[in-house]
Design an enzyme around this catalytic site. Structure first.
Site, short mmCIF file in Angstrom:
data_model
loop_
_atom_site.label_atom_id
_atom_site.label_comp_id
_atom_site.label_asym_id
_atom_site.label_seq_id
_atom_site.Cartn_x
_atom_site.Cartn_y
_atom_site.Cartn_z
N ASP A 169 8.29 1.03 11.13
CA ASP A 169 8.16 -0.38 11.54
C ASP A 169 9.30 -0.79 12.47
O ASP A 169 9.08 -1.44 13.50
CB ASP A 169 8.15 -1.30 10.32
CG ASP A 169 6.82 -1.25 9.59
OD1 ASP A 169 5.80 -1.00 10.25
OD2 ASP A 169 6.81 -1.46 8.36
N THR A 178 15.24 -19.30 3.78
CA THR A 178 16.13 -19.14 2.63
C THR A 178 17.35 -18.35 3.10
O THR A 178 17.28 -17.13 3.31
CB THR A 178 15.41 -18.37 1.50
OG1 THR A 178 14.11 -18.93 1.34
CG2 THR A 178 16.17 -18.42 0.20
N LYS A 217 4.34 -0.85 0.27
CA LYS A 217 5.43 -0.27 1.05
C LYS A 217 6.69 0.00 0.22
O LYS A 217 7.46 0.90 0.53
CB LYS A 217 5.77 -1.16 2.24
CG LYS A 217 4.74 -1.13 3.34
CD LYS A 217 5.22 -1.92 4.53
CE LYS A 217 4.18 -1.88 5.64
NZ LYS A 217 4.64 -2.55 6.85
N ALA A 231 13.40 -12.85 6.69
CA ALA A 231 14.25 -11.93 5.92
C ALA A 231 13.41 -11.17 4.89
O ALA A 231 13.88 -10.80 3.83
CB ALA A 231 15.36 -12.71 5.23
N HIS A 267 -29.07 7.37 -9.73
CA HIS A 267 -28.25 6.25 -9.22
C HIS A 267 -27.58 5.55 -10.38
O HIS A 267 -28.20 5.34 -11.41
CB HIS A 267 -29.11 5.22 -8.48
CG HIS A 267 -29.87 5.82 -7.35
ND1 HIS A 267 -31.13 6.32 -7.49
CD2 HIS A 267 -29.52 6.02 -6.06
CE1 HIS A 267 -31.54 6.80 -6.33
NE2 HIS A 267 -30.58 6.64 -5.44
N SER A 269 -5.65 0.94 11.99
CA SER A 269 -5.27 2.33 12.28
C SER A 269 -6.48 3.22 12.54
O SER A 269 -6.40 4.14 13.35
CB SER A 269 -4.48 2.91 11.11
OG SER A 269 -3.31 2.16 10.92
N LYS A 308 -29.69 14.70 -5.63
CA LYS A 308 -28.97 13.53 -5.09
C LYS A 308 -28.33 12.77 -6.24
O LYS A 308 -29.01 12.41 -7.21
CB LYS A 308 -29.91 12.61 -4.31
CG LYS A 308 -29.17 11.37 -3.80
CD LYS A 308 -30.06 10.39 -3.08
CE LYS A 308 -29.28 9.10 -2.82
NZ LYS A 308 -30.13 8.01 -2.37
N GLN A 324 4.55 1.47 16.25
CA GLN A 324 4.80 2.04 14.92
C GLN A 324 3.77 3.13 14.64
O GLN A 324 4.07 4.14 14.00
CB GLN A 324 4.90 0.97 13.83
CG GLN A 324 3.65 0.15 13.55
CD GLN A 324 2.65 0.88 12.66
OE1 GLN A 324 3.06 1.64 11.79
NE2 GLN A 324 1.38 0.65 12.88
P1 ATR Z 1 7.04 -9.10 4.93
O1 ATR Z 1 7.45 -8.14 3.90
O2 ATR Z 1 5.68 -8.83 5.51
O3 ATR Z 1 8.05 -9.31 5.99
P2 ATR Z 1 7.69 -11.26 3.13
O4 ATR Z 1 8.59 -10.38 2.40
O5 ATR Z 1 6.74 -12.08 2.35
O6 ATR Z 1 6.79 -10.50 4.20
O7 ATR Z 1 8.59 -12.19 4.06
C1 ATR Z 1 8.09 -13.27 4.66
C2 ATR Z 1 9.19 -13.93 5.49
O8 ATR Z 1 8.57 -15.01 6.15
C3 ATR Z 1 10.34 -14.49 4.67
O9 ATR Z 1 11.50 -14.39 5.42
C4 ATR Z 1 9.92 -15.95 4.50
O10 ATR Z 1 10.98 -16.85 4.32
P3 ATR Z 1 11.64 -17.07 2.87
O11 ATR Z 1 12.54 -15.91 2.65
O12 ATR Z 1 12.38 -18.36 3.00
O13 ATR Z 1 10.50 -17.15 1.91
C5 ATR Z 1 9.29 -16.22 5.83
N1 ATR Z 1 8.36 -17.34 5.77
C6 ATR Z 1 7.14 -17.35 5.19
N2 ATR Z 1 6.57 -18.56 5.36
C7 ATR Z 1 7.45 -19.32 6.07
C8 ATR Z 1 7.43 -20.65 6.59
N3 ATR Z 1 6.36 -21.44 6.42
N4 ATR Z 1 8.49 -21.07 7.29
C9 ATR Z 1 9.56 -20.27 7.49
N5 ATR Z 1 9.65 -19.01 7.03
C10 ATR Z 1 8.60 -18.54 6.33
#
Ligand code: ATR
Length: 482
Positions: free
Chosen positions: A318, A366, A282, A342, A113, A235, A138, A452
């Site tokens: 996805d 954003t 990813k 986004a 071990h 999964s 073992k 997915q």
């Molecule tokens: P994933 O790849 O899993 O989609 P990510 O790239 O971290 O995760 O994206 C997270 C998303 O959630 C982004 O669009 C983020 O907004 P910002 O681009 O402004 O950062 C959004 N997000 C995370 N927390 C948030 C909050 N409290 N309110 C609004 N939008 C949020």
């Protein structure tokens, strides 16, 4: 052979556990070192073969007495009918020879071990154990990296002897499940969580009922989810029951990966069929692939790898998962769809939906980021205040995900039509709860997860997926709270 290890403080408690274990296990290891004054007569009396182990301190055991007493107890166990006795290599040649001399019909396991690492010199250790004249070798060593399992696998394969070769710790879990592929004669498990006698052991229920470890063999095709952490992956619950029902010699594992390049190159030695890829790999995975499907390349992220002729081919399911989840509820044609977020998920979903005959708008905290992906999807964008008119609202942010369950990306009063969330932990997010209160139709994150996965199955197997079976398996695992 799946062996349950039993480590209890009292004879009565150990016997209770033995009675429970013999209903499901193929063999039972009794850790004599954990029992105060073990009553061998009562303990070694089972319908299943018994492995008597009396671990010393320093090898993960609790035995308090002298070395002589320790070995004597093992000899007594054999005399009481134990089919196997386990003695540590570190007990020394003399003690091992003594035990072998007294073994009668029992088989002697000589064990090594290492609780800190999987050493480089596995071959040397195996040779040393083999030279003791034992019946079974073992070797159990701690995995600091998932690829330590592959080294263990190769060393075990070379030994050509009766062997139990495994890696300990969370990253060693796959060696316990794949024991037959590793050429091991048995694997150790436990009756319930919290009863581990070595790090990384999993319950016999998971071992037998989920992974079918005793049914796997050298030919079993390996698939698995690559992530960090990988342990939350669902999964395994979606795919393994399907392989069982359809009698496919495949298994879906969890790969906790620290170094993606090293993992992808080493795992090829096990000839895997494919992988699911999750956070945080990813995007990083793209540079390690031989081919990338157009959708995945456009999205800039891969969540599925198919291994074909030793080549790694990347896909992204996805977006199509979200699309199918929507299509289960409604038609896409002519719909005004608002995507919130986004990030990676929003990117995948907006790319796939942009190919459909519907109107998309991407809104994000954003705005600059929304603008970027809207350009690719050829659609409108805005801030979270630009909701306007819509038929379907799709949350692609992580807002509302456990542990921040009370959060929601859009105020309740704005909800209408169909509301979908990609967050599936919890399944009923605040967004979906409030949408229901507003009498909206809802689509939960499990639907997207399922679809997915269905598309992943299609890619890996090249055949039509058993959708209802996968749905049932996934929901069953959720209700069982595994
Ligand atoms: P994933 O790849 O899993 O989609 P990510 O790239 O971290 O995760 O994206 C997270 C998303 O959630 C982004 O669009 C983020 O907004 P910002 O681009 O402004 O950062 C959004 N997000 C995370 N927390 C948030 C909050 N409290 N309110 C609004 N939008 C949020």
């Amino acid at each position: 052979m799946i062996c349950v290890s039993i480590s209890e403080k009292t004879n009565d408690e150990a016997i209770k556990q033995i009675r429970a274990a013999e209903k499901i296990a193929d063999a039972i290891e009794i850790r004599l070192d954990s029992i105060e004054e073990p009553d061998l007569n009562r303990l070694i009396n089972s319908t299943k073969p018994i492995i008597a182990t009396n671990r010393k301190k320093g090898e993960g055991g609790n035995f308090e007495g002298s070395e002589e007493e320790r070995i004597s107890l093992l000899i007594e166990a054999i005399k009481n009918g134990a089919e196997y006795a386990d003695i540590e290599l570190s007990s020394g040649k003399q003690a091992i020879s003594k035990l072998i001399g007294e073994k009668g019909k029992a088989r002697i396991i000589v064990s090594y071990h290492n609780f800190t690492e999987t050493p480089e010199s596995l071959d040397v250790i195996i040779d040393e154990i083999s030279s003791t004249g034992c019946d079974i070798i073992k070797i159990a060593a701690f995995a600091n990296d998932i690829t330590d399992n592959i080294r263990m696998f190769e060393a075990a394969k070379k030994s050509g002897k009766n062997i139990i070769a495994l890696c300990m710790g969370e990253k060693g879990e796959i060696s316990r499940i794949l024991y037959k592929k590793f050429g091991s004669i048995l694997t150790y498990s436990i009756m319930e969580k919290g009863k581990e006698t070595a790090p990384g052991q999993i319950t016999i229920q998971l071992m037998k009922n989920l992974y079918r470890a005793d049914k796997l063999n050298k030919e079993t095709q390996i698939l698995g989810t690559i992530g960090k952490p990988a342990k939350y992956s669902r999964s395994i619950f979606m795919f393994n029951p399907v392989y069982e029902k359809l009698k496919l010699n495949k298994v879906h594992l969890k790969f906790e990966v620290d170094n993606l390049a090293k993992f992808l190159s080493e795992i090829k030695k096990l000839k895997p069929a494919g992988f699911a890829v999750t956070t945080p790999y990813k995007e990083e995975v793209l540079k390690h692939l031989d081919e990338i499907d157009e959708t995945a390349r456009e999205i800039g992220a891969v969540n599925t790898i198919v291994v074909k002729d030793n080549k790694l081919i990347g896909y992204n399911t996805d977006g199509i998962g979200a699309k199918r989840a929507i299509q289960e509820k409604t038609v896409l044609e002519g719909k005004n769809i608002v995507i919130i977020g986004a990030g990676g998920a929003a990117k995948a979903v907006s790319y796939v939906l942009s190919k459909e005959n519907c109107n998309l708008r991407i809104l994000n905290r954003t705005v600059e980021k929304a603008k970027e992906i809207a350009k690719k999807a050829g659609c409108e964008y805005g801030s979270l205040n630009d909701l306007g008119n819509f038929d379907l609202l799709l949350n692609c942010t992580s807002v509302g995900m456990s542990p921040n369950e009370s959060e929601t990306p859009i105020e309740k009063k704005h909800l209408k039509g169909i509301v979908m969330d990609i967050v599936y932990k919890p399944i009923m997010t605040t967004l979906l709860k409030e949408a229901k209160e507003q009498r909206c139709e809802t689509i939960d994150g499990i639907s997207m997860l399922l679809h997915q996965g269905i598309e992943q199955y299609r890619l890996w197997m090249g055949i039509e997926p058993p959708i209802e079976l996968m749905r049932e398996s996934l929901w069953k695992s959720l209700s069982e709270k595994q």
